[in-house]
Design a protein around this motif. Structure first.
Motif, PDB file in Angstrom:
ATOM      1  N   VAL A 681      -2.616   9.101 -11.222  1.00 46.08           N
ATOM      2  CA  VAL A 681      -2.919   8.119 -10.175  1.00 46.08           C
ATOM      3  C   VAL A 681      -4.400   8.162  -9.875  1.00 46.08           C
ATOM      4  CG1 VAL A 681      -2.583   7.471  -7.766  1.00 46.08           C
ATOM      5  CG2 VAL A 681      -0.632   8.226  -9.128  1.00 46.08           C
ATOM      6  N   ASP A 682      -5.052   6.941  -9.882  1.00 46.81           N
ATOM      7  CA  ASP A 682      -6.446   6.789  -9.485  1.00 46.81           C
ATOM      8  C   ASP A 682      -6.525   5.677  -8.440  1.00 46.81           C
ATOM      9  OD1 ASP A 682      -8.037   8.573 -11.366  1.00 46.81           O
ATOM     10  OD2 ASP A 682      -6.766   7.454 -12.771  1.00 46.81           O
ATOM     11  N   VAL A 683      -7.340   5.912  -7.387  1.00 41.94           N
ATOM     12  CA  VAL A 683      -7.486   4.939  -6.289  1.00 41.94           C
ATOM     13  C   VAL A 683      -8.912   4.416  -6.289  1.00 41.94           C
ATOM     14  CG1 VAL A 683      -7.317   4.571  -3.812  1.00 41.94           C
ATOM     15  CG2 VAL A 683      -5.726   6.150  -4.945  1.00 41.94           C
ATOM     16  N   PHE A 684      -9.082   3.070  -6.261  1.00 41.04           N
ATOM     17  CA  PHE A 684     -10.395   2.434  -6.306  1.00 41.04           C
ATOM     18  C   PHE A 684     -10.553   1.515  -5.092  1.00 41.04           C
ATOM     19  CE2 PHE A 684      -9.008   3.319 -10.597  1.00 41.04           C
ATOM     20  CZ  PHE A 684     -10.125   3.863 -11.220  1.00 41.04           C
ATOM     21  N   GLU A 685     -11.761   1.486  -4.506  1.00 43.24           N
ATOM     22  CA  GLU A 685     -12.063   0.508  -3.462  1.00 43.24           C
ATOM     23  C   GLU A 685     -12.084  -0.887  -4.069  1.00 43.24           C
ATOM     24  OE1 GLU A 685     -15.706   1.636  -1.684  1.00 43.24           O
ATOM     25  OE2 GLU A 685     -14.722   2.888  -0.159  1.00 43.24           O
ATOM     26  N   ASN A 707      -5.132  10.403   3.808  1.00 41.12           N
ATOM     27  CA  ASN A 707      -5.537  10.250   5.204  1.00 41.12           C
ATOM     28  C   ASN A 707      -7.043  10.191   5.387  1.00 41.12           C
ATOM     29  OD1 ASN A 707      -5.876  12.864   4.447  1.00 41.12           O
ATOM     30  ND2 ASN A 707      -5.010  13.761   6.315  1.00 41.12           N
ATOM     31  N   GLU A 708      -7.810  10.584   4.390  1.00 45.35           N
ATOM     32  CA  GLU A 708      -9.262  10.549   4.532  1.00 45.35           C
ATOM     33  C   GLU A 708      -9.848   9.183   4.211  1.00 45.35           C
ATOM     34  OE1 GLU A 708     -10.872  13.637   2.188  1.00 45.35           O
ATOM     35  OE2 GLU A 708     -10.101  15.267   3.467  1.00 45.35           O
ATOM     36  N   LEU A 709      -9.022   8.326   3.655  1.00 44.67           N
ATOM     37  CA  LEU A 709      -9.522   6.994   3.334  1.00 44.67           C
ATOM     38  C   LEU A 709      -9.607   6.154   4.603  1.00 44.67           C
ATOM     39  CD1 LEU A 709      -7.568   6.138   0.041  1.00 44.67           C
ATOM     40  CD2 LEU A 709      -9.834   7.156   0.276  1.00 44.67           C
ATOM     41  N   SER A 710     -10.620   5.305   4.651  1.00 44.61           N
ATOM     42  CA  SER A 710     -10.712   4.353   5.766  1.00 44.61           C
ATOM     43  C   SER A 710      -9.769   3.189   5.498  1.00 44.61           C
ATOM     44  CB  SER A 710     -12.159   3.868   5.920  1.00 44.61           C
ATOM     45  OG  SER A 710     -12.599   3.235   4.737  1.00 44.61           O
ATOM     46  N   SER A 711      -9.501   2.421   6.579  1.00 45.19           N
ATOM     47  CA  SER A 711      -8.585   1.291   6.418  1.00 45.19           C
ATOM     48  C   SER A 711      -9.227   0.238   5.530  1.00 45.19           C
ATOM     49  CB  SER A 711      -8.243   0.700   7.784  1.00 45.19           C
ATOM     50  OG  SER A 711      -9.417   0.228   8.419  1.00 45.19           O
ATOM     51  N   GLY A 712      -8.364  -0.464   4.777  1.00 43.07           N
ATOM     52  CA  GLY A 712      -8.860  -1.481   3.871  1.00 43.07           C
ATOM     53  C   GLY A 712      -7.910  -1.678   2.712  1.00 43.07           C
ATOM     54  N   THR A 713      -8.361  -2.464   1.737  1.00 45.26           N
ATOM     55  CA  THR A 713      -7.535  -2.776   0.585  1.00 45.26           C
ATOM     56  C   THR A 713      -8.020  -1.978  -0.624  1.00 45.26           C
ATOM     57  OG1 THR A 713      -7.195  -4.997   1.459  1.00 45.26           O
ATOM     58  CG2 THR A 713      -6.665  -4.639  -0.858  1.00 45.26           C
ATOM     59  N   TYR A 714      -7.045  -1.399  -1.353  1.00 45.76           N
ATOM     60  CA  TYR A 714      -7.357  -0.530  -2.497  1.00 45.76           C
ATOM     61  C   TYR A 714      -6.528  -0.959  -3.701  1.00 45.76           C
ATOM     62  CZ  TYR A 714      -9.596   2.496   0.942  1.00 45.76           C
ATOM     63  OH  TYR A 714     -10.406   2.991   1.942  1.00 45.76           O
ATOM     64  N   ILE A 715      -7.115  -0.687  -4.889  1.00 47.22           N
ATOM     65  CA  ILE A 715      -6.390  -0.841  -6.139  1.00 47.22           C
ATOM     66  C   ILE A 715      -5.974   0.545  -6.589  1.00 47.22           C
ATOM     67  CG2 ILE A 715      -6.495  -1.599  -8.537  1.00 47.22           C
ATOM     68  CD1 ILE A 715      -6.532  -3.856  -6.521  1.00 47.22           C
ATOM     69  N   ILE A 716      -4.672   0.745  -6.769  1.00 47.16           N
ATOM     70  CA  ILE A 716      -4.155   2.044  -7.224  1.00 47.16           C
ATOM     71  C   ILE A 716      -3.663   1.871  -8.657  1.00 47.16           C
ATOM     72  CG2 ILE A 716      -2.460   3.855  -6.825  1.00 47.16           C
ATOM     73  CD1 ILE A 716      -2.575   3.194  -3.880  1.00 47.16           C
ATOM     74  N   LYS A 717      -4.256   2.661  -9.530  1.00 52.18           N
ATOM     75  CA  LYS A 717      -3.966   2.565 -10.962  1.00 52.18           C
ATOM     76  C   LYS A 717      -3.084   3.738 -11.382  1.00 52.18           C
ATOM     77  CE  LYS A 717      -6.413   1.985 -15.378  1.00 52.18           C
ATOM     78  NZ  LYS A 717      -7.764   1.933 -16.011  1.00 52.18           N
ATOM     79  N   VAL A 718      -1.932   3.427 -12.047  1.00 53.28           N
ATOM     80  CA  VAL A 718      -1.002   4.445 -12.530  1.00 53.28           C
ATOM     81  C   VAL A 718      -1.022   4.408 -14.066  1.00 53.28           C
ATOM     82  CG1 VAL A 718       1.383   5.252 -12.533  1.00 53.28           C
ATOM     83  CG2 VAL A 718       0.431   4.180 -10.460  1.00 53.28           C
ATOM     84  N   THR A 719      -1.306   5.559 -14.694  1.00 55.11           N
ATOM     85  CA  THR A 719      -1.431   5.605 -16.160  1.00 55.11           C
ATOM     86  C   THR A 719      -0.724   6.830 -16.713  1.00 55.11           C
ATOM     87  OG1 THR A 719      -3.495   6.862 -16.054  1.00 55.11           O
ATOM     88  CG2 THR A 719      -3.674   4.444 -16.075  1.00 55.11           C
ATOM     89  N   GLN A 728      -1.350  -1.503 -12.277  1.00 53.44           N
ATOM     90  CA  GLN A 728      -2.189  -1.528 -11.077  1.00 53.44           C
ATOM     91  C   GLN A 728      -1.398  -2.085  -9.880  1.00 53.44           C
ATOM     92  OE1 GLN A 728      -6.779  -1.915 -12.433  1.00 53.44           O
ATOM     93  NE2 GLN A 728      -5.687  -3.817 -12.217  1.00 53.44           N
ATOM     94  N   PHE A 729      -1.690  -1.500  -8.711  1.00 53.04           N
ATOM     95  CA  PHE A 729      -1.063  -1.939  -7.460  1.00 53.04           C
ATOM     96  C   PHE A 729      -2.145  -2.240  -6.435  1.00 53.04           C
ATOM     97  CE2 PHE A 729       1.947   0.724  -9.636  1.00 53.04           C
ATOM     98  CZ  PHE A 729       3.184   0.116  -9.426  1.00 53.04           C
ATOM     99  N   LYS A 730      -2.007  -3.366  -5.725  1.00 52.18           N
ATOM    100  CA  LYS A 730      -2.918  -3.710  -4.628  1.00 52.18           C
ATOM    101  C   LYS A 730      -2.244  -3.310  -3.322  1.00 52.18           C
ATOM    102  CE  LYS A 730      -5.483  -7.644  -2.745  1.00 52.18           C
ATOM    103  NZ  LYS A 730      -5.692  -9.100  -2.854  1.00 52.18           N
ATOM    104  N   MET A 731      -2.879  -2.378  -2.583  1.00 54.61           N
ATOM    105  CA  MET A 731      -2.226  -1.825  -1.401  1.00 54.61           C
ATOM    106  C   MET A 731      -3.190  -1.789  -0.211  1.00 54.61           C
ATOM    107  SD  MET A 731       0.156   1.163  -3.037  1.00 54.61           S
ATOM    108  CE  MET A 731       1.286   1.076  -1.662  1.00 54.61           C
ATOM    109  N   LEU A 732      -2.620  -1.880   0.967  1.00 54.01           N
ATOM    110  CA  LEU A 732      -3.405  -1.945   2.202  1.00 54.01           C
ATOM    111  C   LEU A 732      -3.203  -0.674   2.998  1.00 54.01           C
ATOM    112  CD1 LEU A 732      -5.135  -3.660   4.164  1.00 54.01           C
ATOM    113  CD2 LEU A 732      -2.977  -4.412   5.191  1.00 54.01           C
TER     114      LEU A 732
END
Length: 735
Positions: A681-685, A707-719, A728-732
């Protein structure tokens, strides 16, 4: 204390309503068709109604006068009672009288129907309607009470029978009347009533006369078109019971008894005429009244002896010139009423009538008028139930018993006329108060238009009863014998029917610093409107008022008829605005409001149908919620972005899932991919593309703490390690 004062205010106003005596007049109710004057000349012996000559008419020239011949009956059977009036002028030579039928229209006016005008000799005072031939149409009969014609015309007329005029019956042929004679042997009929006593669908005429057959029944033969005598057993029973030498002819003058099963009469009885060598028709010479009831089914006669003393009447109660001794007389029209005045279980006879002196002996007629109360055991109870021994100069010949006062129990006794020519008093009647009759005057009098009338309106008004004029309201027909165009209807205004003030809501709520408008839905500028707030007058004659605090209010309305009505009591409730609901998401992907009830959900700012505390959206979007507490609506909650992109379905039931979306601090990785037990799992702004989180070799069901991430929209990549699986998942993320 405030509630008590409010209650006492209601009691005061309620008692004011009960004590009100307001009367309404529907004026000029009779309508004469165009060309009536010319019609009257053609149908009344050529008499000019504008110049009829002496003896033909009462009142000023040009007026249309009448007499006692007034009836109320539904002639055309449309559910609305109609009126008949004897019409003056008449032809002075032949003394022909007219009686017109005025049909009530939908506007409550009575229009003369010239197709059905009754024309015959003599005063048509007494009579009655019925269906004598059973064809469903209304017929009429009348008694010739008086002739008043010239002697020469009496002798030469071929209509005379035994030197007298016969009673007539008018059979309705659907277009006009066919006239037939009631009895070719010409009974001297004194009173009648109509009823279907043999219950065959055709009415009979039950008659009393001066003899030799004192009570008889007439039935119409449709074949011969003549009346014949029936029920001869009644005549025989009567003649066996009563001696015509000492008993005067009976009269159907008792109310509420004469029907197809029974009748009641009162006759003057125990004559002393033979003892003192005076005529037997002299009404002073009868000792008692006999009250008689007859049952057509049992064929039994029941009698009661009523008191008839000679009393001394001072001139102040008389209409004549001196003190004298008098005896009471009862009219041939309905004037006696059987009732239990004081509700003690014993009935009395109440009658209005006239006193007469011994005029045969003194050769001078003197009269006085008043009321009598006679018990069925022969006692005179007048002084027990009436003041001044019942003397009443306004009573004259007739009286009426009718419930016209909504504030009194039982029926009221009403004189036969008001404001007569000699007295000119206000209209009055007698109601029962504490077991006695109390005289009550009609003072608050208005036309339907609202115009106020004074007592002069009652001058020379004759009266007849009008039961059920309106729903639960009886009335009186008033008419002037000198001018029947003055005919009107009088009824007591029932404030119970007045509508109370009505508000546009039944409950009012103030939220926070807001205000609310209380508005009347049936406000009328013609009424007086008083707003009471916390039992004090706040405003008048307005239809709405603004409130900002907790208050108690009601409105009093005084309408154009002076009826006072109070609204319901309204309490203004003030509450704080509820805290807006901070939305969450459970593990089953339901959106959950922390307000436990009365939620209103919105999707992208539009209200949706869901109102429960939690629900699962069927489509992605921005969801918000409001709550309503005590009628107050909170502000909108913060939005919750619900995205349904957290699962990827592969072949043969394989999948990769991240949940929840949106998330706060944690997401869960779940997957089922053949040949792979661990994934990366990788998380991208979204905005910068920077990788902000990375984790390798995660098993299915592993929680990922972000929990350390600020609020917003992220792309989470599962490989996978071999890069054969890339999703890829778009998550809030929300705080």
């Amino acid at each position: 204390m405030k509630r008590f004062q409010l209650f006492m205010g209601f009691i005061f106003l309620f008692l004011g309503e009960l004590q009100s005596q307001k009367w309404i007049v529907k004026d000029s109710i009779l309508v004469f068709p165009q060309g009536f004057s010319s019609w009257l000349q053609r149908n009344n012996g050529g008499v000019d109604p504008a110049n009829p000559g002496p003896g033909n008419q009462q009142g000023p020239l040009g007026n249309i006068g009448t007499n006692q011949g007034v009836d109320l009956f539904d002639f055309n059977k449309d559910g609305l009672p109609d009126l008949t009036f004897q019409l003056f002028p008449s032809n002075n030579a032949t003394r022909e009288y007219l009686k017109g039928i005025f049909i009530q229209n939908k506007n409550g006016q009575y229009v003369l129907d010239t197709n059905y005008v009754i024309k015959a000799k003599g005063d048509m005072w007494l009579g009655g309607f019925g269906d004598f031939n059973g064809d469903g149409l209304t017929d009429y009969h009348y008694i010739i009470s008086n002739y008043h014609g010239a002697d020469s015309n009496r002798k030469l007329s071929p209509e005379m029978i035994n030197d007298d005029w016969p009673e007539k019956v008018f059979i309705n042929n659907g277009k006009s009347f066919d006239t037939v004679t009631l009895d070719v042997n010409n009974l001297n009929v004194e009173s009648t009533y109509v009823a279907d006593i043999d219950k065959d669908g055709s009415d009979e005429i039950i008659a009393t006369d001066r003899g030799p057959s004192y009570v008889l029944v007439y039935k119409y033969d449709k074949t011969t078109k003549r009346f014949f005598k029936t029920n001869t057993d009644l005549t025989n029973a009567w003649n066996q019971r009563f001696n015509n030498k000492i008993s005067r002819y009976p009269l159907f003058n008792v109310a509420n008894f004469n029907n197809q099963n029974q009748f009641a009469v009162i006759l003057a009885d125990s004559s002393i005429s033979s003892d003192i060598n005076e005529p037997d028709w002299q009404p002073y010479n009868f000792r008692t009244f006999t009250y008689v009831k007859y049952d057509f089914n049992t064929k039994k006669i029941q009698t009661f002896s009523l008191n008839r003393d000679s009393i001394f009447i001072p001139v102040k109660y008389s209409k004549q010139d001196a003190d004298d001794y008098y005896k009471f007389n009862i009219h041939e029209k309905i004037s006696a009423y059987e009732m239990d005045i004081d509700n003690n279980g014993e009935k009395e006879i109440v009658v209005g009538g006239f006193y007469m002196n011994n005029y045969y002996k003194k050769n001078l007629n003197r009269f006085a008028y008043g009321w009598k109360v006679l018990s069925l055991d022969g006692k005179d109870l007048t002084t027990k139930f009436f003041k001044d021994s019942g003397f009443d100069r306004n009573t004259e010949l007739l009286s009426h018993g009718l419930d016209i006062d909504e504030n009194a129990t039982g029926i009221e006794m009403i004189p036969g006329n008001w404001g007569n020519r000699n007295v000119g008093e206000l209209g009055n009647y007698y109601k029962v108060v504490n077991g006695k009759f109390e005289r009550t005057f009609i003072r608050d009098l208005k036309l339907e238009s609202g115009k106020k009338l004074d007592s002069s309106y009652f001058k020379s008004m004759e009266l007849i009863k009008y039961p059920n004029y309106k729903k639960n309201i009886n009335a009186l027909v008033m008419y002037d014998m000198d001018n029947i165009k003055r005919a009107s209807i009088l009824y007591q205004l029932s404030c119970a029917d007045a509508v109370k003030p009505i508000f546009d809501k039944t409950q009012y709520t103030i939220c926070g610093s807001d205000s609310t408008i209380v508005k009347l839905t049936n406000y009328s500028k013609s009424d007086s409107t008083i707003w009471y707030v916390n039992n004090k007058v706040k405003a008048t004659n307005i239809d709405q008022l603004v409130f900002k605090t907790n208050d108690t209010l009601y409105v009093t309305r005084i309408d154009s008829n002076s009826c006072v009505k109070n609204s319901d009591v309204i309490e203004i409730l003030k509450f704080s605005i509820p805290t807006p609901p901070t939305i969450s998401r459970d593990t089953a992907n339901n959106l959950v409001s922390n307000a436990t009830m009365r939620n209103s959900w919105f999707k992208d700012g539009t209200l949706i149908t869901d109102t429960t505390q939690k629900f699962k959206p069927s489509s992605p979007g921005s969801y918000t919620v409001k709550t309503t507490q005590n009628g107050c609506v909170s502000v909108m909650s913060s939005p919750y972005y619900y995205l349904i992109t957290d699962i990827v379905r592969l072949n043969n039931g394989e999948f990769i899932k991240l949940a929840p979306n949106p998330f706060i601090n944690q997401i869960n990785l779940d997957f089922n991919v053949k040949g792979y037990l661990r994934l990366n799992v990788d998380v991208f702004e979204l905005t910068t593309g920077n990788r902000v989180f990375s984790r390798q070799g995660l098993q299915a069901g592993t929680p990922i703490i972000l929990n350390e991430l600020s609020s917003g929209t992220y792309i989470i990549k599962v490989t996978s390690n071999d890069n054969k699986i890339v999703q890829q998942f778009k998550m809030l993320k929300m705080n």
